[in-house]
Design a protein around this motif. Structure first.
Motif, short mmCIF file in Angstrom:
data_model
loop_
_atom_site.label_atom_id
_atom_site.label_comp_id
_atom_site.label_asym_id
_atom_site.label_seq_id
_atom_site.Cartn_x
_atom_site.Cartn_y
_atom_site.Cartn_z
N LEU A 9 0.83 -1.21 0.00
CA LEU A 9 0.00 0.00 0.00
C LEU A 9 0.86 1.25 0.00
CD1 LEU A 9 -2.46 1.85 0.60
CD2 LEU A 9 -2.28 1.16 2.99
N VAL A 10 1.82 1.32 0.89
CA VAL A 10 2.67 2.51 1.01
C VAL A 10 3.47 2.72 -0.27
CG1 VAL A 10 4.66 3.46 2.25
CG2 VAL A 10 2.77 2.44 3.52
N ARG A 20 2.07 12.13 1.92
CA ARG A 20 1.73 12.00 3.35
C ARG A 20 0.36 11.35 3.51
NH1 ARG A 20 2.04 17.04 1.50
NH2 ARG A 20 4.20 17.13 2.19
N ILE A 21 0.14 10.80 4.69
CA ILE A 21 -1.15 10.24 5.08
C ILE A 21 -1.61 10.97 6.34
CG2 ILE A 21 -2.41 8.19 5.83
CD1 ILE A 21 -0.29 6.48 4.45
N ASP A 34 3.24 1.44 10.71
CA ASP A 34 4.59 0.92 10.81
C ASP A 34 5.27 0.86 9.44
OD1 ASP A 34 6.67 -0.29 12.59
OD2 ASP A 34 6.40 -2.00 11.25
N ALA A 35 4.49 0.55 8.41
CA ALA A 35 5.05 0.52 7.05
C ALA A 35 5.48 1.92 6.61
CB ALA A 35 4.02 -0.05 6.08
N ILE A 42 7.50 8.68 2.92
CA ILE A 42 6.16 9.27 3.02
C ILE A 42 5.94 9.63 4.48
CG2 ILE A 42 5.05 7.01 3.32
CD1 ILE A 42 2.68 8.08 1.70
N ASP A 43 5.23 10.70 4.75
CA ASP A 43 5.02 11.17 6.12
C ASP A 43 3.66 10.73 6.67
OD1 ASP A 43 7.45 12.53 6.26
OD2 ASP A 43 6.62 14.30 5.29
#
Length: 578
Positions: A9-10, A20-21, A34-35, A42-43
């Motif tokens: 996914l990441v 970012r998410i 954790d990923a 990615i943040d």
């Protein structure tokens, strides 16, 4: 070690340009968290409320093209819904990760179990639940495609146990393909369009957000056919600037000039707008509507000709077919009327108000004057929206974000978070109502945690001002609209954000200047006049009657002092509509 679904996914988010998410981590979402941590590319933006995260993602998507938010099982992803509704209705491409309970527990009324398909069905264009690692990458790729090309929300339901499983290689593509296509009407339809314009004596153009990348074309069209140009709130920043033919905005927050130009024409051209207020649209003239979403054409007015296409591509195809008009009398009349309107709305700028009764129009004019040429503004739904609509000027570089379609409270501050992260080198100014800011006040802590240089200007009128006005024009006594006089500057200081309070117009100008010049985040709490009214461009007899009835009820209920205060605060507005 085998790759997990969460890592897959990441990687897909990173490959699609997502930086970012926005989320609150917890239980079913921990594998994804954790990923992100292990990726380093990615943040994870730790918001205090998932609704704020969805708003922030929507703002970033509007500015940059695609963004992502996430919510954990049950309450976590349920909190996303209001922000996702706003994103979807605004056409903001957002990926929402709705983490859920373990897949083996579906249908057992498990702790925090929800039906994500039913839950998000009305606020998304793509909404699926990945029950296995085989399904996930293909669903994720489709989510990216739908978000990009349907311009809205795509939801991936992801059980926590599936996120931790070993990923499966996809048989399909794993990235997104954001390429844009040329879209315009057929040659025959363009000729019909041209024939209608060429035969018109008085043409008016009305523009929406669909004109975002078509400023040059809109001005060229107006020049060739000598047409005044009005616009919706969402279209303002892309149409108003460097446009000698613009006559302002119409709608509930707009000005009489654009309304007048639309009512006086014999042909109205609607470009990239799904303007919802039918009572502001003319009923006597021919109407041409152009929209990239042909399915919306004709649902607001009796359209004569409806055409699918982008505004830019359509006008480029139309211009060679038009005769250049020489008669500009209609245009000059509308521009003259607009000049009078602009002079009239300066009345509460030139008279800035008194102690703790600062005119909000003056405050917004100061913000407009002191803000950067490329500032990004976010405006709360309500009175802040009105002042932003009327007193913030476009420059060609500025942007304005708000909950323009969904009309939700509390959007300005979280949208400013997304804007600040997406555009770290631009000035971000949030125009907040005291009611709106109070709803998501905790996310001031998010601003501080990431030291985002957001400038929050609080129009503290100690009331739900727009609701109060709605009740008054409906002939009702305003009830339960009062807010306590909250010291938002002290709250900001307690959270580590610079805080300023302004009781007088002079203090307001000074505080705004200091806040804009300060490094890092700052908040200005401005005590504005709670009785300031936002008169619409078309005041109907029923509205005036309702207002009079409301004032009479207040008098009989012992609120004579408040009635006198309202009249004193708005005598110039009231005189202008009687």
């Amino acid at each position: 070690m085998a790759k997990k679904v969460a890592e897959q996914l990441v990687e897909m988010l990173i490959d699609s340009g997502i930086k970012r998410i926005y989320a609150v981590t917890g239980d079913s979402l921990n594998e994804v968290n954790d990923a992100v941590r292990r990726s380093g590319k990615i943040d994870w933006i730790h918001v205090r409320h998932e609704e704020a995260g969805a708003y922030a993602a929507a703002a970033e998507a509007e500015l940059e093209g695609l963004a992502c938010c996430a919510g954990s099982s049950g309450p976590g992803h349920v909190h996303l819904i209001n922000g996702l509704y706003d994103a979807h209705r605004s056409g903001a491409p957002v990926i929402a990760i709705a983490s859920t309970c373990p897949s083996g527990e579906f249908g057992t009324d498990f702790f925090q179990e929800t039906n994500t398909i039913k839950l998000f069905d009305d606020c998304s264009s793509y909404n699926v639940l990945a029950n296995t690692p085989v399904q996930f990458p293909r669903m994720m790729q489709q989510a990216l495609q739908h978000a990009y090309h349907r311009k809205g929300v795509a939801v991936i339901g992801l059980p926590g146990d599936v996120a931790g499983m070993e990923a499966e290689e996809s048989v399909a593509a794993t990235g997104a393909f954001p390429g844009a296509a040329v879209m315009r009407p057929s040659d025959a339809d363009l000729q019909t369009f041209a024939d209608m314009v060429n035969s018109s004596k008085k043409t008016t153009i009305f523009c929406g957000i669909g004109c975002r990348h078509a400023h040059h074309e809109v001005v060229a069209l107006a020049d060739k056919v000598k047409a005044p140009v009005g616009y919706s709130f969402r279209g303002k920043m892309y149409v108003q600037h460097h446009n000698p033919y613009e006559v302002g905005m119409t709608g509930l927050l707009g000005l009489p000039s654009a309304y007048h130009a639309m009512q006086e024409c014999d042909l109205l051209i609607l470009l990239g707008t799904d303007f919802p207020y039918t009572n502001f649209l003319p009923k006597h003239c021919k109407i041409i509507q152009v929209d990239v979403k042909p399915e919306v054409i004709g649902r607001r007015a009796k359209v004569t000709l409806g055409l699918g296409g982008t505004v830019k591509d359509t006008i480029q195809g139309l211009l060679p077919l038009l005769n250049e008009k020489k008669d500009d009398e209609f245009l000059k009349d509308q521009l003259d009327f607009y000049a009078k309107v602009k002079k009239a709305i300066r009345v509460y700028v030139d008279d800035p108000g008194d102690t703790d009764l600062i005119h909000p129009e003056y405050v917004c004019s100061v913000i407009n004057e002191l803000a950067a040429d490329n500032a990004i503004f976010t405006v709360d739904t309500g009175m802040s929206c009105v002042w932003g609509a009327r007193y913030l000027d476009a420059t060609g570089k500025r942007e304005m974000l708000g909950s323009f379609n969904h009309g939700s409270m509390a959007n300005a501050m979280p949208q400013a978070i997304g804007a600040a992260l997406a555009r770290p080198h631009q000035q971000i100014i949030a125009l907040c109502g005291d009611g709106g800011l109070s709803m998501l006040l905790g996310d001031l802590s998010t601003i501080k945690q990431y030291n985002l240089p957001v400038k929050l200007i609080v129009f503290n009128n100690r009331s739900l001002g727009m609701v109060k006005l709605e009740m008054e024009v409906g002939g009702l006594s305003d009830w339960q609209t009062d807010m306590p006089d909250t010291d938002f500057a002290a709250i900001a200081e307690a959270m580590g954000i610079k805080g300023f309070t302004a009781h007088t117009p002079r203090e307001a100008r000074t505080a705004i200047g200091m806040a804009l010049a300060a490094e890092g985040p700052a908040l200005v709490n401005i005590l504005t006049d709670p009785n300031a009214l936002a008169m619409p461009p078309k005041a109907t007899f029923d509205q005036m009657k309702g207002f009079a009835v409301s004032m009479t009820k207040m008098m009989f209920n012992g609120k004579a002092d408040e009635v006198i205060a309202i009249i004193k605060s708005n005598y110039k507005h009231i005189a202008g509509i009687i």
